[in-house]
Design a protein around this motif. Structure first.
Motif, PDB file in Angstrom:
ATOM      1  N   MET A 134      -6.657  -6.742  -3.353  1.00 41.53           N
ATOM      2  CA  MET A 134      -5.975  -5.462  -3.165  1.00 41.53           C
ATOM      3  C   MET A 134      -6.757  -4.391  -3.918  1.00 41.53           C
ATOM      4  SD  MET A 134      -2.700  -6.196  -5.689  1.00 41.53           S
ATOM      5  CE  MET A 134      -1.728  -4.941  -4.972  1.00 41.53           C
ATOM      6  N   GLU A 135      -6.761  -3.179  -3.355  1.00 41.73           N
ATOM      7  CA  GLU A 135      -7.424  -2.060  -4.019  1.00 41.73           C
ATOM      8  C   GLU A 135      -6.357  -1.183  -4.650  1.00 41.73           C
ATOM      9  OE1 GLU A 135     -10.736   1.382  -3.111  1.00 41.73           O
ATOM     10  OE2 GLU A 135      -9.525   0.628  -1.465  1.00 41.73           O
ATOM     11  N   VAL A 136      -6.549  -0.850  -5.932  1.00 38.51           N
ATOM     12  CA  VAL A 136      -5.584  -0.014  -6.647  1.00 38.51           C
ATOM     13  C   VAL A 136      -6.301   1.163  -7.296  1.00 38.51           C
ATOM     14  CG1 VAL A 136      -3.980  -1.915  -7.095  1.00 38.51           C
ATOM     15  CG2 VAL A 136      -5.736  -1.399  -8.756  1.00 38.51           C
ATOM     16  N   GLU A 137      -5.540   2.249  -7.482  1.00 36.57           N
ATOM     17  CA  GLU A 137      -6.064   3.433  -8.165  1.00 36.57           C
ATOM     18  C   GLU A 137      -5.440   3.509  -9.545  1.00 36.57           C
ATOM     19  OE1 GLU A 137      -4.892   7.146  -6.469  1.00 36.57           O
ATOM     20  OE2 GLU A 137      -6.136   8.286  -7.868  1.00 36.57           O
TER      21      GLU A 137
ATOM     22  N   MET B 131      -7.818  -5.430 -19.454  1.00 32.81           N
ATOM     23  CA  MET B 131      -7.900  -4.339 -20.443  1.00 32.81           C
ATOM     24  C   MET B 131      -9.254  -3.645 -20.355  1.00 32.81           C
ATOM     25  SD  MET B 131      -5.095  -4.069 -22.336  1.00 32.81           S
ATOM     26  CE  MET B 131      -5.471  -3.482 -23.948  1.00 32.81           C
ATOM     27  N   ASP B 132     -10.328  -4.408 -20.173  1.00 36.85           N
ATOM     28  CA  ASP B 132     -11.667  -3.817 -20.049  1.00 36.85           C
ATOM     29  C   ASP B 132     -11.778  -2.937 -18.806  1.00 36.85           C
ATOM     30  OD1 ASP B 132     -12.444  -5.089 -22.344  1.00 36.85           O
ATOM     31  OD2 ASP B 132     -13.561  -6.685 -21.334  1.00 36.85           O
ATOM     32  N   MET B 133     -11.024  -3.274 -17.738  1.00 36.19           N
ATOM     33  CA  MET B 133     -11.051  -2.465 -16.522  1.00 36.19           C
ATOM     34  C   MET B 133     -10.135  -1.255 -16.626  1.00 36.19           C
ATOM     35  SD  MET B 133     -11.437  -5.077 -13.307  1.00 36.19           S
ATOM     36  CE  MET B 133      -9.977  -6.028 -13.605  1.00 36.19           C
ATOM     37  N   GLY B 134      -9.401  -1.139 -17.730  1.00 37.16           N
ATOM     38  CA  GLY B 134      -8.558   0.036 -17.926  1.00 37.16           C
ATOM     39  C   GLY B 134      -7.109  -0.161 -17.564  1.00 37.16           C
ATOM     40  N   VAL B 135      -6.675  -1.413 -17.408  1.00 34.31           N
ATOM     41  CA  VAL B 135      -5.262  -1.696 -17.126  1.00 34.31           C
ATOM     42  C   VAL B 135      -4.564  -1.927 -18.467  1.00 34.31           C
ATOM     43  CG1 VAL B 135      -3.643  -3.223 -15.950  1.00 34.31           C
ATOM     44  CG2 VAL B 135      -5.886  -2.758 -14.922  1.00 34.31           C
ATOM     45  N   TYR B 136      -3.620  -1.045 -18.803  1.00 35.70           N
ATOM     46  CA  TYR B 136      -2.906  -1.141 -20.080  1.00 35.70           C
ATOM     47  C   TYR B 136      -1.474  -0.647 -19.892  1.00 35.70           C
ATOM     48  CZ  TYR B 136      -4.283   3.739 -20.003  1.00 35.70           C
ATOM     49  OH  TYR B 136      -4.490   5.044 -19.614  1.00 35.70           O
ATOM     50  N   PRO B 137      -0.565  -1.033 -20.764  1.00 31.92           N
ATOM     51  CA  PRO B 137       0.831  -0.604 -20.642  1.00 31.92           C
ATOM     52  C   PRO B 137       0.970   0.920 -20.644  1.00 31.92           C
ATOM     53  CG  PRO B 137       0.679  -2.425 -22.163  1.00 31.92           C
ATOM     54  CD  PRO B 137      -0.738  -2.008 -21.848  1.00 31.92           C
ATOM     55  N   GLY B 138       1.829   1.411 -19.755  1.00 28.14           N
ATOM     56  CA  GLY B 138       2.077   2.842 -19.634  1.00 28.14           C
ATOM     57  C   GLY B 138       1.244   3.518 -18.559  1.00 28.14           C
ATOM     58  N   LEU B 139       0.247   2.832 -18.052  1.00 31.66           N
ATOM     59  CA  LEU B 139      -0.652   3.390 -17.041  1.00 31.66           C
ATOM     60  C   LEU B 139       0.042   3.494 -15.682  1.00 31.66           C
ATOM     61  CD1 LEU B 139      -3.681   4.116 -16.334  1.00 31.66           C
ATOM     62  CD2 LEU B 139      -3.856   1.753 -15.583  1.00 31.66           C
ATOM     63  N   ARG B 140      -0.128   4.632 -14.979  1.00 27.38           N
ATOM     64  CA  ARG B 140       0.376   4.768 -13.615  1.00 27.38           C
ATOM     65  C   ARG B 140      -0.638   4.113 -12.693  1.00 27.38           C
ATOM     66  NH1 ARG B 140      -0.183   7.873  -9.147  1.00 27.38           N
ATOM     67  NH2 ARG B 140      -1.849   9.064 -10.119  1.00 27.38           N
ATOM     68  N   ILE B 141      -0.160   3.328 -11.761  1.00 25.38           N
ATOM     69  CA  ILE B 141      -1.035   2.577 -10.874  1.00 25.38           C
ATOM     70  C   ILE B 141      -0.509   2.721  -9.451  1.00 25.38           C
ATOM     71  CG2 ILE B 141       0.195   0.387 -11.178  1.00 25.38           C
ATOM     72  CD1 ILE B 141      -2.562  -0.954 -11.434  1.00 25.38           C
ATOM     73  N   ARG B 142      -1.407   2.855  -8.497  1.00 26.51           N
ATOM     74  CA  ARG B 142      -1.007   3.011  -7.089  1.00 26.51           C
ATOM     75  C   ARG B 142      -1.812   2.044  -6.237  1.00 26.51           C
ATOM     76  NH1 ARG B 142      -2.381   7.121  -2.733  1.00 26.51           N
ATOM     77  NH2 ARG B 142      -4.076   7.710  -4.127  1.00 26.51           N
ATOM     78  N   VAL B 143      -1.142   1.368  -5.324  1.00 32.39           N
ATOM     79  CA  VAL B 143      -1.829   0.437  -4.424  1.00 32.39           C
ATOM     80  C   VAL B 143      -2.385   1.237  -3.254  1.00 32.39           C
ATOM     81  CG1 VAL B 143      -1.579  -1.568  -2.916  1.00 32.39           C
ATOM     82  CG2 VAL B 143      -0.351  -1.479  -5.087  1.00 32.39           C
TER      83      VAL B 143
ATOM     84  N   PRO C 234       0.836  -1.215   0.000  1.00 31.58           N
ATOM     85  CA  PRO C 234       0.000   0.000   0.000  1.00 31.58           C
ATOM     86  C   PRO C 234       0.869   1.263   0.000  1.00 31.58           C
ATOM     87  CG  PRO C 234      -0.917  -1.626   1.483  1.00 31.58           C
ATOM     88  CD  PRO C 234       0.418  -2.166   1.033  1.00 31.58           C
ATOM     89  N   GLY C 235       0.498   2.190  -0.880  1.00 27.64           N
ATOM     90  CA  GLY C 235       1.236   3.444  -1.025  1.00 27.64           C
ATOM     91  C   GLY C 235       2.246   3.418  -2.154  1.00 27.64           C
ATOM     92  N   ASP C 236       2.628   2.240  -2.633  1.00 28.84           N
ATOM     93  CA  ASP C 236       3.592   2.123  -3.733  1.00 28.84           C
ATOM     94  C   ASP C 236       2.940   2.506  -5.057  1.00 28.84           C
ATOM     95  OD1 ASP C 236       5.500   1.189  -1.979  1.00 28.84           O
ATOM     96  OD2 ASP C 236       5.288  -0.915  -2.564  1.00 28.84           O
ATOM     97  N   GLU C 237       3.740   3.098  -5.924  1.00 24.20           N
ATOM     98  CA  GLU C 237       3.274   3.457  -7.269  1.00 24.20           C
ATOM     99  C   GLU C 237       4.192   2.832  -8.297  1.00 24.20           C
ATOM    100  OE1 GLU C 237       1.695   7.928  -6.162  1.00 24.20           O
ATOM    101  OE2 GLU C 237       2.802   7.601  -7.996  1.00 24.20           O
ATOM    102  N   ALA C 238       3.634   2.575  -9.460  1.00 15.67           N
ATOM    103  CA  ALA C 238       4.414   1.982 -10.541  1.00 15.67           C
ATOM    104  C   ALA C 238       3.695   2.243 -11.862  1.00 15.67           C
ATOM    105  CB  ALA C 238       4.575   0.485 -10.318  1.00 15.67           C
ATOM    106  N   TYR C 239       4.383   1.891 -12.932  1.00 17.74           N
ATOM    107  CA  TYR C 239       3.781   1.957 -14.264  1.00 17.74           C
ATOM    108  C   TYR C 239       3.605   0.547 -14.799  1.00 17.74           C
ATOM    109  CZ  TYR C 239       4.600   6.923 -14.278  1.00 17.74           C
ATOM    110  OH  TYR C 239       4.558   8.246 -13.966  1.00 17.74           O
ATOM    111  N   VAL C 240       2.510   0.322 -15.474  1.00 21.43           N
ATOM    112  CA  VAL C 240       2.264  -0.988 -16.070  1.00 21.43           C
ATOM    113  C   VAL C 240       3.175  -1.146 -17.280  1.00 21.43           C
ATOM    114  CG1 VAL C 240       0.562  -2.453 -17.224  1.00 21.43           C
ATOM    115  CG2 VAL C 240      -0.132  -1.009 -15.296  1.00 21.43           C
TER     116      VAL C 240
END
Length: 83
Positions: free
Chosen positions: A59-62, A37-49, A17-23
């Motif tokens: 786990m919940e991610v933003e 992909m339908d949920m919006g997870v794609y390469p280049g996307l910034r994602i945060r737990v 929790p609190g970590d950020e990364a790029y897909v």
């Protein structure tokens, strides 16, 4: 698996929790890959737990300003690059 070698890949389920990364890429091309992909997870996307459930799953991610919950099994299909 070498920690700093070419073979080392980090996946979304390894973040805390609190970590950020790029897909970097989705490792699943079947129904799970399509669902991500339908949920919006794609390469280049910034994602945060945001948080893990009390027993660590799901786990919940933003992503892009909205929140989704993923099972760790699903998150293992998402390769990431840390900031």
């Amino acid at each position: 698996m070498a920690i700093f070698g070419k073979d080392w890949k980090m996946t979304l389920d390894q973040l805390k929790p609190g970590d950020e990364a790029y897909v970097e890429k989705l490792c699943s091309r079947d129904r799970l890959g399509r669902r991500l992909m339908d949920m919006g997870v794609y390469p280049g996307l910034r994602i945060r737990v945001i948080r893990n459930a009390p027993l660590e799953d799901p786990m919940e991610v933003e992503l892009d300003g909205y929140y989704i919950s993923l099972r760790h099994e699903e998150a293992r299909a998402v390769e990431i690059a840390c900031k």
